[in-house]
Enzyme design. Sequence first.
Site, PDB file in Angstrom:
ATOM      1  N   SER A  26       0.827  -1.207   0.000  1.00  0.00           N
ATOM      2  CA  SER A  26       0.000   0.000   0.000  1.00  0.00           C
ATOM      3  C   SER A  26       0.860   1.254   0.000  1.00  0.00           C
ATOM      4  CB  SER A  26      -0.923  -0.015   1.214  1.00  0.00           C
ATOM      5  OG  SER A  26      -1.819  -1.099   1.166  1.00  0.00           O
ATOM      6  N   ARG A  30       1.503   3.984  -3.214  1.00  0.00           N
ATOM      7  CA  ARG A  30       1.190   5.400  -3.000  1.00  0.00           C
ATOM      8  C   ARG A  30       2.420   6.269  -3.251  1.00  0.00           C
ATOM      9  NH1 ARG A  30      -2.505   2.613  -0.329  1.00  0.00           N
ATOM     10  NH2 ARG A  30      -4.521   3.547   0.241  1.00  0.00           N
ATOM     11  N   SER A 172     -15.158   0.734  -1.321  1.00  0.00           N
ATOM     12  CA  SER A 172     -13.700   0.727  -1.248  1.00  0.00           C
ATOM     13  C   SER A 172     -13.175   2.103  -0.856  1.00  0.00           C
ATOM     14  CB  SER A 172     -13.087   0.323  -2.590  1.00  0.00           C
ATOM     15  OG  SER A 172     -11.680   0.416  -2.542  1.00  0.00           O
ATOM     16  N   GLU A 316      -8.377  -6.855   5.118  1.00  0.00           N
ATOM     17  CA  GLU A 316      -7.435  -7.750   4.462  1.00  0.00           C
ATOM     18  C   GLU A 316      -6.928  -8.850   5.404  1.00  0.00           C
ATOM     19  OE1 GLU A 316      -4.832  -3.995   5.264  1.00  0.00           O
ATOM     20  OE2 GLU A 316      -6.960  -4.503   5.136  1.00  0.00           O
ATOM     21  N   ARG A 347     -14.446 -12.982  -1.116  1.00  0.00           N
ATOM     22  CA  ARG A 347     -13.675 -13.652  -0.074  1.00  0.00           C
ATOM     23  C   ARG A 347     -14.560 -14.350   0.957  1.00  0.00           C
ATOM     24  NH1 ARG A 347      -8.640  -9.371   0.818  1.00  0.00           N
ATOM     25  NH2 ARG A 347      -7.376 -10.207  -0.900  1.00  0.00           N
TER      26      ARG A 347
END
Length: 441
Positions: A26, A30, A172, A316, A347
């Site tokens: 992540s 970024r 999201s 996650e 998931r």
Amino acid sequence: MPSPDWHAPAVHERIEALVTLPGSKSLTNRFLVLAALANGTSRLRRPLRSRDTLLMAEALRSLGAGIDDGTTDSAGADWIVTPASLRGGGTVDCGLAGTVMRFLPPVAALCDGPVVFDGDEQARVRPMGPVLDALRILGATIDDGGRGTLPFTVHGAGSVPGGEVAIDASASSQFVSALLLAGPRYEQGVTVRHVGPPVPSEPHIEMTVETLRDAGAIVDDGEPDTWRVEPSEINALDVQVEPDLSNAAPFLAAALVTGGQVTVPGWPQHTTQAGDAIRDILDAMGADVSLTREGLTVTGTGDVSGVDVDLHDASELTPVVAAIAALADSPTVIRGVAHIRGHETDRLAALSRELGALGSDVHETDDGLHIRPRPLTGGTFHTYSDHRMVMAAAVLGLRVPGVVVENVGTVAKTLPTFVELWDGMLGGSGHPARTADAASA
């Protein structure tokens, strides 16, 4: 092409290992986006090299940025990012990377021509509508055939007016982060207001805000569900990427379920990574957890307890927590993760199906899972091209002989050296597992 299956190793003794992990996906992605938009050359130290980050780097190269990833020298080399005028005319391969398919359309709108976005077959069902509609409101032109999914074309015009936009980011948090990252380069900046159910994984937006501030951007996040980025230059970066705390979860879980001890060095004392929540979760499930300057150490006590946990902000972690829960001595309820039905796979359905196939009593709820432990047996654990499913299966395999992990190579999305690290941990007997850098050198 699918990779070979993997027989997840079972252990019958106490694990004791030091596991050094590469940088956060992540944060790496970024930093890559901001470095490509910056006013000078940036250096990223200890970045993650995985499918998602390599896709991001290649996509930014196609938009004009220069990225030297040091592959001719060492897998542990810094990445040097040199910004340039953004150009259109190319195609971005998103793979299955949510950060690529969502973070880069706002950047592509600044290019001097059209940019085509596409990805893996599974990526074509992941929601994109909110960020594409928001870009249209901010002044961009996008052709997606009305689908709100890949493939689509962003018709870059060299600049974007920007301004204020309201979106529903309940599917999201990446929808918000995407608009904020490019916001300083928009003529009026960007103000994003979220309207709808609570934003999932909000720590990832906090991470975006922090990285923007590290690059000199002015961000106002003082009002709930509202973020304002002022128009400004983005300064060049020289940053060291924190270890990926979500990728640490299966290794730390191994200590709990085997009654062993695992240390992950370099664990940050302060972080915006949502994966940091694994510390409290493992503590609640029966581990002793200690954070020192040297790193995070998790020690199993011999007991694995079920929990009632809301993972809305750290979704996650759901697959690994579900795997631990299937090995616990009492039921577990996982809440707040309805949105992970739209991740690499559904998931919740995948976990219910695969844990159930091994013998666990698992039921989907509106926003999560209810897991009642039962004796488990081995069998094929299907992964649905989802890296987190591989990690969950590895944890189960520690205690359940005969777990065969389908398409283990899909874990390369975020941790290409997962199997090497896992084998190194289990062969430790007090010896350090190989670092990801050493394993891939």
